[in-house]
Write an enzyme that holds these catalytic residues in place. Structure first.
Site, PDB file in Angstrom:
ATOM      1  N   ASP A  13      29.483 -18.226 -16.548  1.00  0.00           N
ATOM      2  CA  ASP A  13      28.906 -19.103 -15.984  1.00  0.00           C
ATOM      3  C   ASP A  13      28.743 -20.302 -16.904  1.00  0.00           C
ATOM      4  OD1 ASP A  13      27.051 -20.454 -14.018  1.00  0.00           O
ATOM      5  OD2 ASP A  13      25.480 -19.996 -15.651  1.00  0.00           O
ATOM      6  N   ASP A  15      26.252 -23.655 -16.542  1.00  0.00           N
ATOM      7  CA  ASP A  15      24.828 -24.264 -16.711  1.00  0.00           C
ATOM      8  C   ASP A  15      24.120 -23.189 -17.163  1.00  0.00           C
ATOM      9  OD1 ASP A  15      25.755 -27.126 -16.532  1.00  0.00           O
ATOM     10  OD2 ASP A  15      25.487 -26.817 -14.212  1.00  0.00           O
TER      11      ASP A  15
HETATM   12  O1  LIG Z   1      23.969 -25.330  -9.972  1.00  0.00           O
HETATM   13  C1  LIG Z   1      24.913 -25.959 -10.726  1.00  0.00           C
HETATM   14  O2  LIG Z   1      25.125 -27.050 -10.488  1.00  0.00           O
HETATM   15  C2  LIG Z   1      25.679 -25.171 -11.610  1.00  0.00           C
HETATM   16  O3  LIG Z   1      25.277 -24.094 -12.108  1.00  0.00           O
HETATM   17  P1  LIG Z   1      25.832 -22.885 -12.914  1.00  0.00           P
HETATM   18  O4  LIG Z   1      26.870 -23.635 -13.872  1.00  0.00           O
HETATM   19  O5  LIG Z   1      24.940 -22.110 -13.590  1.00  0.00           O
HETATM   20  O6  LIG Z   1      26.715 -22.043 -11.773  1.00  0.00           O
HETATM   21 MG   LIG Z   2      23.736 -20.852 -14.701  1.00  0.00          MG
END
Ligand SMILES: O=C(O)COP(=O)(O)O
Ligand SMILES: [Mg+2]
Length: 229
Positions: A13, A15
């Protein structure tokens, strides 16, 4: 997990797992609020809503703040948010502790790396380039580049396919229940990082790691003692 000996790649993942993007995301949200004369929100508050894509982020913030949540307003807010974010995609974004060095250690061990994120695809590529880690990943697929995004397993399986691998050959690493559900749906091992400000992960079967290099041990690449500091 006995099957972990065959793991050839780790998909992450983005973020809340690799990067602390919350300050830039909060700034983009706060510009939307400011356009309406509403007060800014703290980064730690906004961080709680990251992980299920921009629309959910905006909708849940508007709901909690008692602001309009009709479809047209949420959509217009999302468009404004994405424009703001694209104008300053990595001004305050940083890696979580040891992430940059540990990604390189994983790569040096022979593991291949990928990304499955609900961040929009174009922004994902931009942020990875700005942070200087784009080349570490064989594939990085954002939410709008697939027909069904996380938590649907199809998103993760699209990354696996783009890497030319089978799902039995990868593990997934994330910070929220969206990631956990995605990994479970795909039937792949799931590891949780201890940082990130998203919702508490309730997946009792997931393996918690203290830093990314612990994956070397869990995936049978080396003993903990043998991992370079
Ligand atoms: O919610 C987002 O914009 C991205 O989140 P993620 O990288 O944790 O999938
Ligand atoms: Mg995330």
């Amino acid at each position: 997990m006995t099957a972990n000996g065959q793991i050839k790649a780790v998909v992450f993942d983005l973020d809340g797992t690799l990067i602390d993007s919350a300050p830039d995301i909060a700034a983009a949200v706060n510009r939307v609020l400011a356009e309406h004369g509403w007060a800014p929100l703290a980064t730690a508050y906004v961080e709680r809503f990251i992980g299920d894509g921009p629309k959910t982020l905006l909708l849940r913030i508007l709901q909690e703040q008692g602001l309009p949540t009709d479809d047209a307003f949420v959509e217009a807010s999302k468009v404004a948010y994405l424009k703001n974010y694209a104008e300053a995609p990595a001004t305050h974004t940083t890696f979580f502790a040891h992430v940059a060095e540990d990604l390189k250690a994983l790569k040096a061990s022979g593991l291949r790396l990928g990304i499955c994120t609900n961040k929009p695809h174009g922004l994902t590529q931009t942020v990875l380039s700005i942070l200087g880690i784009a080349d570490l990943f064989d594939s990085a697929i954002g939410a709008d580049a697939v027909p069904r995004r996380k938590p649907d397993a199809a998103h993760l399986l699209a990354v696996v396919e783009a890497m030319g691998l089978g799902k039995d050959e990868i593990a997934y690493v994330g910070d929220t229940d969206v990631d956990s559900a995605c990994a479970r749906g795909a039937g792949v091992p799931f590891f949780i990082v201890p940082w990130g400000g998203g919702p508490h992960v309730v997946d009792a079967d997931a393996t918690r790691i203290s830093r990314l290099r612990d994956l070397l041990f869990h995936l049978g690449r080396t003993s903990p003692e043998g991992v370079p500091a």
